[in-house]
Design a protein around this motif. Structure first.
Motif, PDB file in Angstrom:
ATOM      1  N   ASP A  45     -44.122  14.736 -46.466  1.00 11.63           N
ATOM      2  CA  ASP A  45     -44.218  16.190 -46.309  1.00 11.63           C
ATOM      3  C   ASP A  45     -45.037  16.496 -45.064  1.00 11.63           C
ATOM      4  N   ALA A  46     -44.370  16.443 -43.912  1.00 10.90           N
ATOM      5  CA  ALA A  46     -45.030  16.720 -42.635  1.00 10.90           C
ATOM      6  C   ALA A  46     -44.284  17.842 -41.931  1.00 10.90           C
ATOM      7  N   ALA A  47     -44.990  18.572 -41.094  1.00  8.56           N
ATOM      8  CA  ALA A  47     -44.425  19.764 -40.472  1.00  8.56           C
ATOM      9  C   ALA A  47     -43.649  19.433 -39.207  1.00  8.56           C
ATOM     10  N   LEU A  48     -42.325  19.433 -39.313  1.00  6.36           N
ATOM     11  CA  LEU A  48     -41.459  19.430 -38.140  1.00  6.36           C
ATOM     12  C   LEU A  48     -41.291  20.881 -37.709  1.00  6.36           C
ATOM     13  N   VAL A  49     -40.463  21.137 -36.692  1.00 12.76           N
ATOM     14  CA  VAL A  49     -40.347  22.506 -36.179  1.00 12.76           C
ATOM     15  C   VAL A  49     -38.882  22.919 -36.122  1.00 12.76           C
ATOM     16  N   ALA A  50     -38.566  24.031 -36.772  1.00 12.65           N
ATOM     17  CA  ALA A  50     -37.212  24.576 -36.788  1.00 12.65           C
ATOM     18  C   ALA A  50     -36.977  25.453 -35.565  1.00 12.65           C
ATOM     19  N   GLU A  51     -35.717  25.891 -35.392  1.00 15.75           N
ATOM     20  CA  GLU A  51     -35.342  26.702 -34.228  1.00 15.75           C
ATOM     21  C   GLU A  51     -36.178  27.963 -34.106  1.00 15.75           C
ATOM     22  N   SER A  52     -36.509  28.562 -35.236  1.00 15.91           N
ATOM     23  CA  SER A  52     -37.279  29.797 -35.238  1.00 15.91           C
ATOM     24  C   SER A  52     -38.731  29.601 -34.833  1.00 15.91           C
ATOM     25  N   GLY A  53     -39.140  28.336 -34.733  1.00 16.09           N
ATOM     26  CA  GLY A  53     -40.541  28.035 -34.456  1.00 16.09           C
ATOM     27  C   GLY A  53     -41.357  27.830 -35.707  1.00 16.09           C
ATOM     28  N   SER A  54     -40.744  28.047 -36.860  1.00 15.25           N
ATOM     29  CA  SER A  54     -41.443  27.867 -38.122  1.00 15.25           C
ATOM     30  C   SER A  54     -41.466  26.396 -38.515  1.00 15.25           C
ATOM     31  N   ALA A  55     -42.398  26.058 -39.380  1.00 16.30           N
ATOM     32  CA  ALA A  55     -42.514  24.683 -39.858  1.00 16.30           C
ATOM     33  C   ALA A  55     -41.314  24.330 -40.725  1.00 16.30           C
ATOM     34  N   TYR A  56     -40.869  23.084 -40.611  1.00 12.19           N
ATOM     35  CA  TYR A  56     -39.762  22.602 -41.437  1.00 12.19           C
ATOM     36  C   TYR A  56     -40.163  21.260 -42.030  1.00 12.19           C
ATOM     37  N   SER A  57     -40.085  21.160 -43.350  1.00 14.69           N
ATOM     38  CA  SER A  57     -40.467  19.948 -44.067  1.00 14.69           C
ATOM     39  C   SER A  57     -39.266  19.393 -44.826  1.00 14.69           C
ATOM     40  N   LEU A  58     -39.095  18.081 -44.766  1.00 16.57           N
ATOM     41  CA  LEU A  58     -38.026  17.437 -45.531  1.00 16.57           C
ATOM     42  C   LEU A  58     -38.328  17.417 -47.021  1.00 16.57           C
ATOM     43  N   VAL A  59     -39.509  17.888 -47.399  1.00 13.67           N
ATOM     44  CA  VAL A  59     -39.859  18.031 -48.813  1.00 13.67           C
ATOM     45  C   VAL A  59     -39.752  19.493 -49.242  1.00 13.67           C
ATOM     46  N   LYS A  60     -40.481  20.360 -48.573  1.00 11.71           N
ATOM     47  CA  LYS A  60     -40.559  21.752 -49.010  1.00 11.71           C
ATOM     48  C   LYS A  60     -39.306  22.557 -48.693  1.00 11.71           C
ATOM     49  N   ASP A  61     -38.581  22.183 -47.650  1.00  8.50           N
ATOM     50  CA  ASP A  61     -37.451  22.997 -47.196  1.00  8.50           C
ATOM     51  C   ASP A  61     -36.094  22.385 -47.494  1.00  8.50           C
ATOM     52  N   THR A  62     -36.063  21.402 -48.381  1.00 10.29           N
ATOM     53  CA  THR A  62     -34.789  20.812 -48.799  1.00 10.29           C
ATOM     54  C   THR A  62     -34.670  20.963 -50.313  1.00 10.29           C
ATOM     55  N   ASP A  63     -33.759  21.835 -50.743  1.00 11.67           N
ATOM     56  CA  ASP A  63     -33.623  22.086 -52.175  1.00 11.67           C
ATOM     57  C   ASP A  63     -32.210  21.826 -52.689  1.00 11.67           C
ATOM     58  N   LYS A  64     -31.372  21.227 -51.855  1.00  9.67           N
ATOM     59  CA  LYS A  64     -30.015  20.903 -52.287  1.00  9.67           C
ATOM     60  C   LYS A  64     -30.031  19.606 -53.102  1.00  9.67           C
ATOM     61  N   ASP A  65     -28.928  19.342 -53.800  1.00 12.80           N
ATOM     62  CA  ASP A  65     -28.835  18.084 -54.546  1.00 12.80           C
ATOM     63  C   ASP A  65     -28.928  16.882 -53.612  1.00 12.80           C
ATOM     64  N   LEU A  66     -28.369  17.020 -52.404  1.00  8.46           N
ATOM     65  CA  LEU A  66     -28.448  15.961 -51.407  1.00  8.46           C
ATOM     66  C   LEU A  66     -28.763  16.550 -50.042  1.00  8.46           C
ATOM     67  N   THR A  67     -29.667  15.920 -49.319  1.00  8.71           N
ATOM     68  CA  THR A  67     -29.919  16.238 -47.921  1.00  8.71           C
ATOM     69  C   THR A  67     -29.699  14.968 -47.119  1.00  8.71           C
ATOM     70  N   LEU A  68     -28.757  15.011 -46.195  1.00 10.42           N
ATOM     71  CA  LEU A  68     -28.435  13.858 -45.362  1.00 10.42           C
ATOM     72  C   LEU A  68     -29.183  13.999 -44.040  1.00 10.42           C
ATOM     73  N   VAL A  69     -29.994  13.012 -43.697  1.00 12.19           N
ATOM     74  CA  VAL A  69     -30.871  13.097 -42.531  1.00 12.19           C
ATOM     75  C   VAL A  69     -30.500  12.022 -41.518  1.00 12.19           C
ATOM     76  N   PHE A  70     -30.377  12.446 -40.261  1.00 11.14           N
ATOM     77  CA  PHE A  70     -30.116  11.508 -39.175  1.00 11.14           C
ATOM     78  C   PHE A  70     -31.107  11.761 -38.050  1.00 11.14           C
ATOM     79  N   PHE A  71     -31.725  10.696 -37.553  1.00 10.23           N
ATOM     80  CA  PHE A  71     -32.660  10.768 -36.434  1.00 10.23           C
ATOM     81  C   PHE A  71     -31.935  10.315 -35.177  1.00 10.23           C
ATOM     82  N   GLY A  72     -31.922  11.163 -34.151  1.00  9.85           N
ATOM     83  CA  GLY A  72     -31.264  10.830 -32.899  1.00  9.85           C
ATOM     84  C   GLY A  72     -31.760  11.749 -31.801  1.00  9.85           C
ATOM     85  N   TYR A  73     -31.037  11.799 -30.689  1.00  8.13           N
ATOM     86  CA  TYR A  73     -31.453  12.708 -29.618  1.00  8.13           C
ATOM     87  C   TYR A  73     -30.242  13.165 -28.815  1.00  8.13           C
TER      88      TYR A  73
END
Length: 204
Positions: A45-73
């Motif tokens: 639960d760490a604060a990444l940054v969404a487009e709006s500038g708000s904090a985005y957490s893979l814990v607090k901001d994921t409430d679907k049955d599945l969240t598929l995450v990919f790290f890239g650039y």
């Protein structure tokens, strides 16, 4: 992605396979292509940054049955675009009801060049519902590591960014905020879609 990145990914994949139970064997009425994680990966639960500038957490901001995450650039010359295209094609194969239960999150590993806006634009170019986030590089590394994804900063580039090596797995996070499965870069969109459908049935 260059040879060092592929080596990191290959070595990481071997270490993952040594500690995980594979879904290759039939589970019920479906033979999975992905790999079940047992024990489950920890989602930080760490604060990444969404487009709006708000904090985005893979814990607090994921409430679907599945969240598929990919790290890239976004400057990745090959693998990132292939994986993101497969994710888009796989989710397009789902029913509307299934699609409503799945989020896809792209986390940049090159925040020096990929601002939250750039990461979000990149993600939505593949599917308008995809989420793209950025953040401090050390935070991104800290989030990726417990998910079995190696992210390393290389030499500085003339553009101001850095060479980036990163693992190429797609990780599935469940509604309990645990990493429960992963897929290699070689999974096809059809295989991925079938696995997602199975995991959703199991979660129901």
């Amino acid at each position: 992605m260059g040879r060092p990145a592929l080596l990191v990914s290959a070595l990481l994949g071997l270490s993952l396979l040594s500690g995980c139970g594979s879904f290759e064997a039939s589970t019920g009425d479906h033979e999975m292509t992905g790999t079940l994680l047992d024990p489950h990966f920890v989602v930080k639960d760490a604060a990444l940054v969404a487009e709006s500038g708000s904090a985005y957490s893979l814990v607090k901001d994921t409430d679907k049955d599945l969240t598929l995450v990919f790290f890239g650039y976004t400057h990745c010359p090959d693998i990132c675009g292939i994986v993101m295209s497969n994710l888009a094609s796989a989710t397009a194969r789902l029913s509307d009801e299934e699609r409503a239960d799945v989020d896809v999150v792209f986390v940049t590993t090159d925040p020096a060049r990929d601002t939250p806006e750039v990461a979000a634009d990149y993600a939505t170019n593949f599917d308008e519902s995809f989420i793209g986030v950025s953040g401090d590089l050390q935070t991104i590394i800290d989030v990726a590591k417990p998910l079995g994804i190696a992210v390393e900063k290389g030499n500085k580039l003339p553009s101001g960014g850095y060479e980036v090596t990163h693992g190429t797995q797609v990780v599935a996070i469940d509604a309990d905020d645990e990493g429960v499965a992963y897929w290699s870069q070689d999974v096809s969109s059809a295989q991925l879609a079938a696995d997602i459908q199975h995991l959703l049935r199991e979660a129901a």
